[in-house]
Write a protein that holds these residues in place. Structure first.
Motif, mmCIF file in Angstrom:
data_model
loop_
_atom_site.group_PDB
_atom_site.id
_atom_site.type_symbol
_atom_site.label_atom_id
_atom_site.label_comp_id
_atom_site.label_asym_id
_atom_site.label_seq_id
_atom_site.Cartn_x
_atom_site.Cartn_y
_atom_site.Cartn_z
ATOM 1 N N ARG A 203 0.829 -1.200 0.000
ATOM 2 C CA ARG A 203 0.000 0.000 0.000
ATOM 3 C C ARG A 203 0.866 1.254 0.000
ATOM 4 N NH1 ARG A 203 -5.256 -1.030 0.869
ATOM 5 N NH2 ARG A 203 -5.803 -3.110 1.598
ATOM 6 N N ASN A 204 0.463 2.236 -0.804
ATOM 7 C CA ASN A 204 1.182 3.500 -0.843
ATOM 8 C C ASN A 204 0.867 4.340 0.387
ATOM 9 O OD1 ASN A 204 2.437 3.135 -3.388
ATOM 10 N ND2 ASN A 204 0.497 3.597 -4.397
ATOM 11 N N TYR B 110 0.765 11.255 -1.227
ATOM 12 C CA TYR B 110 -0.322 11.947 -1.902
ATOM 13 C C TYR B 110 -0.433 13.385 -1.414
ATOM 14 C CZ TYR B 110 -1.971 7.251 -3.180
ATOM 15 O OH TYR B 110 -2.083 5.984 -3.656
ATOM 16 N N ALA C 24 -3.680 5.470 -5.482
ATOM 17 C CA ALA C 24 -3.215 4.146 -5.899
ATOM 18 C C ALA C 24 -3.130 3.293 -4.643
ATOM 19 C CB ALA C 24 -1.870 4.235 -6.603
ATOM 20 N N GLY D 257 -5.227 -2.417 -5.581
ATOM 21 C CA GLY D 257 -4.428 -1.914 -6.688
ATOM 22 C C GLY D 257 -4.332 -2.923 -7.819
ATOM 23 N N GLU E 184 -5.629 -2.482 -11.759
ATOM 24 C CA GLU E 184 -4.799 -2.707 -12.940
ATOM 25 C C GLU E 184 -5.416 -3.754 -13.862
ATOM 26 O OE1 GLU E 184 -0.329 -2.681 -14.427
ATOM 27 O OE2 GLU E 184 -0.577 -3.325 -12.346
ATOM 28 N N SER F 221 -3.139 8.023 -17.461
ATOM 29 C CA SER F 221 -2.737 8.413 -16.110
ATOM 30 C C SER F 221 -1.227 8.468 -15.969
ATOM 31 C CB SER F 221 -3.332 7.517 -15.026
ATOM 32 O OG SER F 221 -2.972 7.993 -13.737
ATOM 33 N N GLN F 222 -0.529 7.337 -16.034
ATOM 34 C CA GLN F 222 0.926 7.303 -15.833
ATOM 35 C C GLN F 222 1.645 7.341 -17.184
ATOM 36 O OE1 GLN F 222 2.382 7.460 -12.796
ATOM 37 N NE2 GLN F 222 0.350 7.589 -11.888
ATOM 38 N N ASP G 16 1.636 -0.155 -16.768
ATOM 39 C CA ASP G 16 1.503 0.415 -15.415
ATOM 40 C C ASP G 16 0.166 1.136 -15.246
ATOM 41 O OD1 ASP G 16 1.907 1.102 -12.836
ATOM 42 O OD2 ASP G 16 3.739 2.256 -13.158
ATOM 43 N N GLU H 172 -1.942 0.989 -12.151
ATOM 44 C CA GLU H 172 -2.359 0.695 -10.784
ATOM 45 C C GLU H 172 -3.220 1.786 -10.169
ATOM 46 O OE1 GLU H 172 1.413 -0.027 -9.024
ATOM 47 O OE2 GLU H 172 1.551 -2.064 -9.806
ATOM 48 N N ASP H 173 -3.578 2.795 -10.975
ATOM 49 C CA ASP H 173 -4.532 3.796 -10.517
ATOM 50 C C ASP H 173 -5.496 4.100 -11.657
ATOM 51 O OD1 ASP H 173 -3.283 5.560 -12.304
ATOM 52 O OD2 ASP H 173 -2.053 6.470 -10.764
ATOM 53 N N ASP H 174 -6.574 4.783 -11.336
ATOM 54 C CA ASP H 174 -7.587 5.132 -12.332
ATOM 55 C C ASP H 174 -7.848 6.624 -12.236
ATOM 56 O OD1 ASP H 174 -9.675 5.461 -14.051
ATOM 57 O OD2 ASP H 174 -10.976 3.957 -13.134
#
Length: 269
Positions: A43-44, A49, A69, A75, A79, A147-148, A165, A167-169
């Motif tokens: 976990r980030n 953030y 993320a 996560g 993805e 995103s990335q 990559d 892992e976020d939306d």
């Protein structure tokens, strides 16, 4: 989401490799097929953030705010879902072959990223950079956002561009136009400082693609250019300032040149 398209032989070989190798990302051959295995990420930290959001607010750039993320199983689920959505829309991303507790298996689309090519193959810079711009535009025309969209997450192999990559939306916190504008900004941030072409030439080339995107996206990028252009006065030397500073300087210089253009250039060949 749990599923697999792997054959029993491939699954057996995969389980053996997972027991013997402990890296987070593994490049394997399973029954002669090249795949990438990606284990879950921890976990980030919310502090990361908070710092990014603080920077975005200080620059008056909401587009740069952090996209959550969560890491872990959440996560991985993001993805897997994004890979399937993008693939179905026609975006060039690795095909998802399996999603199991703890890992994903994707088809290997190559290992050479655009930032590596820009840094180590200067003779091909223009071709490679334009391929990235064209692929971003094609993604947006599919109604999608990345995103990335940093050059390290864009693979150029056998004349094709693939994105990795997810892992976020971004659409969890941004509109589609905002997320697509962010793609252009992140690509510039990760490439402009590497290019031999100066800001004016970069801006002309950028315009050939960006001006084919949705008008709202163009307006958002121009608004960002107006806000960030002053960063072009940052130092241009990597030492002792580091890559983050010269990345910002390079992108800002190109954005400043872009906002000064009077008319769209011809379509790219």
């Amino acid at each position: 989401m749990h599923f697999t398209l792997l054959s029993p032989q491939q699954q057996t070989e995969l389980e053996r490799a997972l027991a013997q190798q402990h890296g987070r990302v593994l490049a394997l051959e399973l029954a002669g097929e090249a795949v990438i295995v990606k284990r879950q990420e921890g976990r980030n930290r919310p502090l990361a953030y908070s710092l990014l959001n603080l920077l975005a607010r200080s620059l008056r750039q909401p587009l740069l705010c952090a996209v959550p993320a969560p890491g872990g199983a959440a996560g991985q689920a993001i993805e897997a879902r994004r890979l399937q959505t993008l693939h179905a829309a026609g975006v060039l991303v690795p095909e998802l072959l399996a999603a199991q507790p703890g890992y994903l298996v994707m088809r290997n689309v190559g290992k050479t990223s655009i930032d590596h090519l820009l840094a180590h193959q200067p003779a091909d810079q223009r071709k490679v950079w334009l391929a990235g711009l064209n692929a971003i535009l094609a993604t947006h025309r599919c109604g999608q956002a990345l995103s990335q969209a940093f050059a390290r997450n864009i693979i150029f192999h056998a004349g094709q561009v693939h994105f990795i990559d997810f892992e976020d939306d971004p659409l969890s916190v941004l509109s589609l136009a905002e997320a697509q504008s962010r793609d252009w900004l992140f690509y510039l941030h990760s490439t402009s400082y590497l290019l031999r072409a100066g800001p004016a030439e970069q801006a002309q080339l950028l315009a050939r693609y960006l001006r084919q995107d949705d008008p709202t996206v163009q307006q958002l990028v121009t608004r960002s250019a107006n806000t960030l252009a002053w960063l072009r006065h940052l130092p241009k030397q990597r030492k002792p300032w580091g890559r983050d500073v010269i990345s910002l300087q390079g992108a800002a210089a190109t954005l400043h040149a872009y906002r000064c253009l009077d008319a769209p250039g011809p379509l790219a060949p």
